[in-house]
Enzyme design. Structure first.
Site, mmCIF file in Angstrom:
data_model
loop_
_atom_site.group_PDB
_atom_site.id
_atom_site.type_symbol
_atom_site.label_atom_id
_atom_site.label_comp_id
_atom_site.label_asym_id
_atom_site.label_seq_id
_atom_site.Cartn_x
_atom_site.Cartn_y
_atom_site.Cartn_z
ATOM 1 N N TYR A 1 0.842 -1.205 0.000
ATOM 2 C CA TYR A 1 0.000 0.000 0.000
ATOM 3 C C TYR A 1 0.874 1.252 0.000
ATOM 4 O O TYR A 1 0.701 2.157 -0.828
ATOM 5 C CB TYR A 1 -0.948 0.020 1.219
ATOM 6 C CG TYR A 1 -1.556 1.390 1.423
ATOM 7 C CD1 TYR A 1 -2.490 1.893 0.528
ATOM 8 C CD2 TYR A 1 -1.144 2.208 2.486
ATOM 9 C CE1 TYR A 1 -3.005 3.179 0.681
ATOM 10 C CE2 TYR A 1 -1.652 3.475 2.641
ATOM 11 C CZ TYR A 1 -2.585 3.961 1.747
ATOM 12 O OH TYR A 1 -3.077 5.237 1.891
ATOM 13 N N ASN B 1 -2.485 9.954 9.549
ATOM 14 C CA ASN B 1 -3.570 9.415 10.390
ATOM 15 C C ASN B 1 -4.833 10.282 10.443
ATOM 16 O O ASN B 1 -5.146 10.895 11.466
ATOM 17 C CB ASN B 1 -3.066 9.166 11.820
ATOM 18 C CG ASN B 1 -2.070 8.010 11.863
ATOM 19 O OD1 ASN B 1 -0.892 8.198 11.576
ATOM 20 N ND2 ASN B 1 -2.536 6.810 12.180
HETATM 21 N N1 UDP Z 1 -4.151 0.441 17.286
HETATM 22 C C1 UDP Z 1 -4.515 -0.208 18.451
HETATM 23 N N2 UDP Z 1 -5.463 -1.186 18.369
HETATM 24 C C2 UDP Z 1 -6.069 -1.545 17.217
HETATM 25 C C3 UDP Z 1 -5.695 -0.866 16.026
HETATM 26 C C4 UDP Z 1 -4.737 0.116 16.098
HETATM 27 O O1 UDP Z 1 -3.987 0.055 19.538
HETATM 28 O O2 UDP Z 1 -6.921 -2.448 17.234
HETATM 29 C C5 UDP Z 1 -3.116 1.501 17.347
HETATM 30 C C6 UDP Z 1 -1.874 1.195 16.524
HETATM 31 O O3 UDP Z 1 -0.873 0.575 17.316
HETATM 32 C C7 UDP Z 1 -1.410 2.587 16.104
HETATM 33 C C8 UDP Z 1 -2.672 3.421 16.085
HETATM 34 O O4 UDP Z 1 -3.660 2.670 16.792
HETATM 35 O O5 UDP Z 1 -0.551 3.138 17.075
HETATM 36 C C9 UDP Z 1 -3.158 3.741 14.693
HETATM 37 O O6 UDP Z 1 -3.307 2.528 13.979
HETATM 38 P P1 UDP Z 1 -3.886 2.565 12.500
HETATM 39 O O7 UDP Z 1 -3.901 1.163 12.010
HETATM 40 O O8 UDP Z 1 -5.145 3.346 12.480
HETATM 41 O O9 UDP Z 1 -2.819 3.462 11.722
HETATM 42 P P2 UDP Z 1 -1.231 3.289 11.509
HETATM 43 O O10 UDP Z 1 -0.717 2.234 12.435
HETATM 44 O O11 UDP Z 1 -1.094 2.934 10.070
HETATM 45 O O12 UDP Z 1 -0.655 4.614 11.842
#
Ligand code: UDP
Length: 332
Positions: free
Chosen positions: A144, A173
């Site tokens: 992605y 984000n």
């Molecule tokens: N996160 C979490 N639980 C979940 C999904 C995500 O604690 O079930 C946390 C993850 O560790 C990250 C944040 O939420 O720090 C954002 O995750 P997301 O997948 O939305 O975006 P990305 O990791 O790509 O920044």
């Protein structure tokens, strides 16, 4: 302005469409509804300045007609999510790279006066510098991120070779009402809000001390619109973030509920944090929505997530098998 919004039925796209219409612009939405939903445009569906084209960006002939007479193209249409991109890299290549090539060719033929590309901060991978400026090296960690970055490369190439007036915004984000909740696991707000509605614990990853630069969707929309108007923006890549960080533990406190802990995901950064000095200086843009206000808006709109899948540690484990398999330790 006459505008095109690709991906206009998606989360960010639908907010942009609403704002452009409110400003009196004409909006042509190009969306194949593969992950977008027509319902996201419900509030504006009767607006006579809105035209909806259900088309696929990978078919150049089917999109060309819509570009006639257009001033600005906002290119948001893409496949998102990490795990499906690992499972089907070519689908992501077609949609995000080939699709972008088609949008650029259609925009070039129509002589549009601006093309705004929506890029992803995931291109930075795990950066060395925080807050992260646009000059940091690009290190995509999964298809992605790679395909969104390749799309950005195409955009600047068309700018260089054909003189197309392009700008790319790298979003950090993004959250807000209608944040996407497809069948695939990801995007923390959709996961947590559906869990809250179902009375289930929030699945906090690791110890929840990791931080993110959460950016409210209306601030992103404002940046997109400013980028379409500013001459200064042409040829630039600009981060769009709040310029602040909040931990998952802080998010959980604001959302208020029980917590359960699940393993850390390989390749996931401890921190995303945008250096936003460039967009401040170039566009005069500043984020307006504080995290606490944004989260309150999410809670006020929580019913939207009633239909969303409710994830638990076991279903997340199953959904993340390929994530661990391909991004885990053995690949460094
Ligand atoms: N996160 C979490 N639980 C979940 C999904 C995500 O604690 O079930 C946390 C993850 O560790 C990250 C944040 O939420 O720090 C954002 O995750 P997301 O997948 O939305 O975006 P990305 O990791 O790509 O920044």
């Amino acid at each position: 302005m006459r505008t095109i919004v690709t991906g206009g039925a998606g989360f960010i796209g639908s907010h942009l469409v609403e704002r452009l219409l409110a400003l009196g612009h004409e909006v042509r939405v190009l969306d194949n509804l593969s992950t977008g939903q027509f319902a996201n445009l419900a509030a504006v569906s009767g607006n006579s300045n809105l035209v909806f084209h259900q088309v696929d960006l990978v078919e150049l002939e089917s999109i060309q007609g819509a570009f006639k007479g257009v001033d600005a193209v906002f290119h948001l249409g893409a496949l998102a999510d990490i795990v499906p991109s690992i499972q089907s890299p070519l689908a992501y290549f077609h949609a995000n790279v080939h699709g972008t090539g088609n949008v650029l060719e259609a925009a070039r033929a129509a002589n549009v006066s601006r093309l705004i590309y929506v890029a992803s901060s995931s291109c930075y991978g795990i950066p060395d510098v925080y807050p992260t400026p646009e000059s940091e090296p690009v290190r995509p960690q999964y298809p992605y991120a790679l395909t969104k970055y390749l799309g950005e490369e195409l955009v600047f190439h068309w700018g260089k070779v054909y003189g197309l007036p392009v700008v790319s915004l790298r979003l950090f984000n993004v959250y807000g009402p209608r944040a996407r909740t497809s069948g695939t696991y990801g995007a923390v707000f959709g996961v947590f809000l559906a869990q809250k509605l179902a009375g289930k614990p929030f699945t906090v990853i690791g110890d929840g001390t990791q931080v993110r630069d959460f950016t409210y969707v209306s601030d992103v929309v404002e940046a997109l619109i400013l980028a379409s108007r500013s001459e200064e923006a042409v040829g630039r890549v600009l981060n769009v973030g709040s310029g602040k960080t909040y931990s998952i533990n802080q998010l959980v406190t604001l959302l208020d509920g029980e917590v359960t802990y699940i393993p850390r995901r390989p390749g996931e950064p401890d921190c995303t944090w945008a250096d936003i000095s460039k967009i401040r200086n170039t566009l005069g843009w500043r984020p307006q929505v504080l995290f606490e206000q944004g989260v309150a808006q999410m809670l006020a709109n929580i019913e939207y997530w009633r239909e969303a899948p409710v994830w638990d540690p076991e279903s997340i484990r199953v959904a993340s098998v390929d994530w661990f398999k391909y991004l885990g330790e053995k690949h460094g």
